[in-house]
Design a protein around this motif. Structure first.
Motif, PDB file in Angstrom:
ATOM      1  N   SER A 161      -4.519  -3.067   8.186  1.00  0.00           N
ATOM      2  CA  SER A 161      -5.111  -3.043   9.516  1.00  0.00           C
ATOM      3  C   SER A 161      -5.092  -4.462  10.079  1.00  0.00           C
ATOM      4  CB  SER A 161      -6.538  -2.498   9.480  1.00  0.00           C
ATOM      5  OG  SER A 161      -7.387  -3.392   8.796  1.00  0.00           O
TER       6      SER A 161
ATOM      7  N   GLU B  92      -5.482  -7.276   7.206  1.00  0.00           N
ATOM      8  CA  GLU B  92      -6.352  -6.914   6.091  1.00  0.00           C
ATOM      9  C   GLU B  92      -5.961  -5.539   5.587  1.00  0.00           C
ATOM     10  OE1 GLU B  92     -10.397  -7.115   7.438  1.00  0.00           O
ATOM     11  OE2 GLU B  92     -10.421  -9.302   7.287  1.00  0.00           O
TER      12      GLU B  92
ATOM     13  N   LYS C  99      -7.408  -7.060  12.021  1.00  0.00           N
ATOM     14  CA  LYS C  99      -8.779  -7.353  12.383  1.00  0.00           C
ATOM     15  C   LYS C  99      -8.777  -8.342  13.555  1.00  0.00           C
ATOM     16  CE  LYS C  99     -12.974  -9.524  10.763  1.00  0.00           C
ATOM     17  NZ  LYS C  99     -13.554 -10.361   9.731  1.00  0.00           N
TER      18      LYS C  99
ATOM     19  N   GLU D  51      -7.809  -2.218   4.429  1.00  0.00           N
ATOM     20  CA  GLU D  51      -9.096  -1.521   4.387  1.00  0.00           C
ATOM     21  C   GLU D  51      -8.861  -0.077   3.975  1.00  0.00           C
ATOM     22  OE1 GLU D  51     -11.203  -1.796   8.079  1.00  0.00           O
ATOM     23  OE2 GLU D  51     -11.176  -3.987   8.075  1.00  0.00           O
ATOM     24  N   ASP D  52      -9.615   0.360   3.005  1.00  0.00           N
ATOM     25  CA  ASP D  52      -9.483   1.731   2.500  1.00  0.00           C
ATOM     26  C   ASP D  52      -8.038   2.067   2.138  1.00  0.00           C
ATOM     27  OD1 ASP D  52     -12.250   2.146   2.919  1.00  0.00           O
ATOM     28  OD2 ASP D  52     -11.879   2.671   5.022  1.00  0.00           O
TER      29      ASP D  52
ATOM     30  N   THR E 269       0.805  -1.218   0.000  1.00  0.00           N
ATOM     31  CA  THR E 269       0.000   0.000   0.000  1.00  0.00           C
ATOM     32  C   THR E 269       0.843   1.275   0.000  1.00  0.00           C
ATOM     33  OG1 THR E 269      -0.157  -0.047   2.423  1.00  0.00           O
ATOM     34  CG2 THR E 269      -1.929  -1.125   1.184  1.00  0.00           C
TER      35      THR E 269
END
Length: 87
Positions: A80, A73, A82, A75-76, A36
């Motif tokens: 993150s 995970e 979980k 996310e956006d 990312t």
């Protein structure tokens, strides 16, 4: 009884010993950061595990369970962790 099929990630969370779980989760988190483009400055294995364990301890009461582990995970567009209550 009814047979319940758990996803492979859940089975791994249940069966892994603590050291394997910590190393795999750290590796997956670092890979998610790289994927990312998020900064990794200052993230060490020991700091990551200490933080993860502190979060798991805090979530035990909130989730009404004896053990919490995490799945990595994205996310956006950000990695993150979980929380998954195990028992």
């Amino acid at each position: 009884g009814e047979m319940v099929m758990l996803p492979p990630a859940m089975i791994r969370l249940l069966r892994e010993d603590d050291e394997s779980y910590a190393r795999r989760t750290f590796t997956e988190y670092v890979e998610a950061l790289q994927e990312t483009g998020e900064p990794m400055a200052g993230i060490t294995f020991h700091m990551f595990v200490r933080e993860m364990e502190a979060n798991a301890e805090a979530l035990k009461t909130e989730l009404s369970c004896n053990r919490v582990r995490f799945l990595v995970e994205i996310e956006d567009g950000k990695p993150s962790l979980k929380p998954v209550p195990l028992d």
